[in-house]
Design a protein around this motif. Sequence first.
Motif, PDB file in Angstrom:
ATOM      1  N   LYS A 180      -1.203   1.432   3.575  1.00 43.19           N
ATOM      2  CA  LYS A 180      -0.195   1.633   2.543  1.00 43.19           C
ATOM      3  C   LYS A 180       0.707   2.795   2.919  1.00 43.19           C
ATOM      4  O   LYS A 180       0.245   3.898   3.175  1.00 43.19           O
ATOM      5  N   PRO A 181       2.055   2.568   2.963  1.00 42.46           N
ATOM      6  CA  PRO A 181       2.973   3.648   3.346  1.00 42.46           C
ATOM      7  C   PRO A 181       3.216   4.616   2.186  1.00 42.46           C
ATOM      8  O   PRO A 181       3.045   4.275   1.022  1.00 42.46           O
TER       9      PRO A 181
ATOM     10  N   GLU B 145      -3.007   9.906   4.482  1.00 43.13           N
ATOM     11  CA  GLU B 145      -4.092   9.252   3.757  1.00 43.13           C
ATOM     12  C   GLU B 145      -4.294   7.838   4.298  1.00 43.13           C
ATOM     13  O   GLU B 145      -3.358   7.042   4.351  1.00 43.13           O
ATOM     14  N   PHE B 146      -5.568   7.570   4.702  1.00 45.94           N
ATOM     15  CA  PHE B 146      -5.903   6.230   5.205  1.00 45.94           C
ATOM     16  C   PHE B 146      -6.412   5.420   4.024  1.00 45.94           C
ATOM     17  O   PHE B 146      -7.494   5.646   3.500  1.00 45.94           O
TER      18      PHE B 146
ATOM     19  N   ALA C 176      -1.681  -0.115  10.304  1.00 42.89           N
ATOM     20  CA  ALA C 176      -0.333   0.409  10.537  1.00 42.89           C
ATOM     21  C   ALA C 176       0.541  -0.089   9.409  1.00 42.89           C
ATOM     22  O   ALA C 176       0.131  -0.901   8.572  1.00 42.89           O
ATOM     23  N   HIS C 177       1.775   0.377   9.363  1.00 42.17           N
ATOM     24  CA  HIS C 177       2.714  -0.045   8.324  1.00 42.17           C
ATOM     25  C   HIS C 177       3.377  -1.357   8.719  1.00 42.17           C
ATOM     26  O   HIS C 177       3.747  -1.549   9.884  1.00 42.17           O
ATOM     27  N   ASN C 178       3.546  -2.229   7.747  1.00 42.54           N
ATOM     28  CA  ASN C 178       4.319  -3.453   7.938  1.00 42.54           C
ATOM     29  C   ASN C 178       5.783  -3.082   8.139  1.00 42.54           C
ATOM     30  O   ASN C 178       6.349  -2.271   7.406  1.00 42.54           O
ATOM     31  N   ASP C 179       6.416  -3.697   9.144  1.00 43.42           N
ATOM     32  CA  ASP C 179       7.826  -3.382   9.430  1.00 43.42           C
ATOM     33  C   ASP C 179       8.747  -3.675   8.247  1.00 43.42           C
ATOM     34  O   ASP C 179       9.830  -3.082   8.137  1.00 43.42           O
ATOM     35  N   SER C 180       8.348  -4.595   7.381  1.00 41.26           N
ATOM     36  CA  SER C 180       9.231  -4.971   6.276  1.00 41.26           C
ATOM     37  C   SER C 180       9.470  -3.816   5.311  1.00 41.26           C
ATOM     38  O   SER C 180      10.455  -3.821   4.558  1.00 41.26           O
ATOM     39  N   PHE C 181       8.593  -2.792   5.334  1.00 51.66           N
ATOM     40  CA  PHE C 181       8.777  -1.674   4.432  1.00 51.66           C
ATOM     41  C   PHE C 181      10.049  -0.888   4.761  1.00 51.66           C
ATOM     42  O   PHE C 181      10.672  -0.302   3.871  1.00 51.66           O
TER      43      PHE C 181
END
Length: 934
Positions: A389-390, A380-381, A143-148
């Motif tokens: 990666k977002p 894309e995974f 999943a995406h890191n919230d910091s992004f």
Amino acid sequence: MAEQRWIFSLLSILLVTLRFECLIGKEIKVPVGIVLDQNSTVGEMAENFMAMAISDFYAANDNYQTRLSLIKRDSRGDVVSAASAVLDLMENEEVQAIIGPQSSSQANFVIELGGKAQVPIISFSATSPSLSPAKSQYFVRTAHNDSFQVKAIASIVHAYGWQEIVIIYEDTDYGNGLIPYLLDSFQELGTRIFCRINILASYTDNEITRELNNMKNKRRSIFVVHMAATNGARLFSLAKKVGMMGEGYAWLVTQGLSILLDPVDEKVMMDSMLGVLGVRPYIPNSEKLKKFKPRWEKNFSSNRKLDELNLFGLWAYDTIWAIAMAVEKTVDNVKSSSLKHNRTGQSTRINLEAAIGISSMGPKLLKSILSTSFQGLSGEFHLAKGELKPKALEIFNVIGNKERILGYYSLNGVLSKSLTSKDKFKQPLWPGDTLEQPRKLRIGVPVKTGFSEFMKVKWHPETAEPIVSGFSADVFREMHKMLPFPLPYEFIPFADKDRKSRGTYDQLLDQIRKQEVDAAVGDITVVAKRSLFVDFTLPFSESGVSMVVLMKHDERDNMWIFLKPLSRNLWLTTALAFIFTGLVVWVLEHRINTDFRGPPDQQFSTVFWFSFSTLVFAHREKLLGSWTRFVVIIWFFVVLIISQSYTASLASMLTVKRMQPTFADVKEIQRNGHFVGYQSNSFVKDFLIKQLNFSESKLKNYSTPEDYAEALSLGIHNGGVAAIFDEIPYIKLFLAKFCSKFQMVGPTYKTDGFGFAFPLGSPLVSNISRAILNVTQDKGKMDIIERSNFPDENACDDQIAPNSSGSLSVTSFGGLFIITGLASIFSLLIHIMKFIWFHWPISNTTHHPEGISFWLRILELAKHFDQKDPSVHHDSRVHPTTSPAATSVGASPDHNFDDHTHNLSRIPSQGAEVVARYQDNQNETTATIPPNSP
């Protein structure tokens, strides 16, 4: 033929059946644990997504030798239960990987167990930045890191010009983990965090309501919410009840709540979250997703919470595919894989390791997962440093039970309407069902009765809306155009119900401290006392305080104007110099020049006549002494300069129109106790009392330029004032209206000019100060603003540049007076010393046995001084060739009789008799010389 075809078909079916049975026999089961909160929306949804992922993956890859065997455990929303479930899966099921746990707090503990057993812990929902694959080798975040998202949130806040916000977050690992990143991101863009509200899990509705009411009372209206779905829905429901979801408020939610907005109860979304903005990861609308969506909706159409696609579900789906691919890559190790148990040791730590064992497949499976990439449902995974990666974030707006995409935030930090353009994102619908941007800057403006050119407030006759104009308002509007972000504002007049001023400028600024207004705009002077409770922008006007006074009438109409070229002190000094010089010349010439002898009244008039006749060089007396000529030559030079200066100054007064101030010195006004005026509600009153030491009883306040003119015209004897003290911009406006009737005089006391006021620490100050510089340094813009508000300074034809003083002073000629004075004194001293040396009486013991006293000697000297010097015969009217007096004593005309007298006086026995005979002879000679003898 028919039999052959039938036999061929039968054989084909048999072969396919045999091949299928062979394949089934070769399948390798790989146990994978799943730890979720099965009673939660995310848990229920994830299970269904993973079930469809298993079916879809092996339907597309039926030739794979491995098969995932999913073993589920319920974490029950508890950290201990989640850890117990993981231990059970590792010890009893010998799983090779674990998907979950669901929350960040659970994952924070479980990943330690995964590291000890070398079993990959793969989470698709634990997004807190406090969890990092860099800290635990066996933790993988699909999943995406919230910091992004923090830079996207800060960019949205900055784009709408919100300079102060309130952060609301839950007291969990998920809630606390993002706060440091948010603070850093807001600080980079200059956004101020008014406060942070931490909502504890134990808070009741009343406690949350109390926090919300506190913000409402403090007039806070911009909120960033970082909470999970359940807590977030509860917060917005309570905010709706306290009236904070209406017009004037703005709410921005992070991706944790944004992702789960769909499964939240429809009534909550429609009633409580209208106008909310949110950010969440962008999901490309791929062909694979398009084909998947109808199948999902068909299977779960009866479940409102699951009939819409959700990003957590899509990540769960892609996670199964990634693990299945990775397992297939490590098929050679699957057959021999197991958890090796270590039974040695007695400590708790060793017993724990012995219980869970160490996976021999884990390291290779972890490596395979990290290198897996494919096109999934969520896009894309591809894992970078153990995390998904977002690509981009999308910005949406809640409208009823639907969402409207407003724009996107890309990795390069650009907010745009689409990923392929740089257009601004769409206009949102704000809380209160309005398109008008919330959080208008409430700007307090002063209500003035005079000097409205600087700030003028009037009300629309129909709508009663305030209409604000004037120099200060125009500068603010021009500055507003220079800001790099939108800044909605509204002017709030500082007036009572009767539309009259509510108080002084200091009281207006105090409204900022009390949070009644957000700023103050007007002709507000920047002073030190005010800066203690507000922050000022850079000034946009001239600075300084001075005084204005009434001008006197034209001096050409004055019958005594001939006295004006010289000041009173210079007149007196000049007169004394004339008299002193005349006396010096008389002393030097008295014994040798008959023009300076005669009766006392004649000598007195001669002194004055000679002195003042030199003014026009009309003296008729000839000077005989060398020292006298030296004195008079220098005096002639002084007289020439003074007379020429007087002539030039008088000519100027008679030919040039000249106005003089009635007062030019503040100290003179104070010394005489005159009244002075100042502008009502101005800081100048305190300035006069504290800085210039005026008594408050001598101060009068006025409001308009007309009041100034009347007070100054009345003067000090008719109830008016001697001077008006005010700031230079006001004085210039006043003088532009009344031309040459008044004049600004005296020193200018330094102030910092007009500025806009904001709360202490406001981040708007720096941005607005830079914008003010752009306006004030643009001469064209400032000229337009000034011409539209102020009268033309050159409109008065009779306005003449005044002089502070038209009279010459003593200081201007001080050097000349010193020179002539020293020359006169020096010559006088030489003459007196010489006279005393030759005529000092010596005692005669025969006639004066007791000696001659000092005062008698002085008297003798005075008598000698009053007598004519017999050795000098020059006269301005008669020129004798010989002197009878000199002949009578046998003296030659070429000899100075004083020398003989001196020599005789030095004879001890006969000196007194010789002096006496000389005096008798002198008297006889003077008496026998006819007046007209040759």
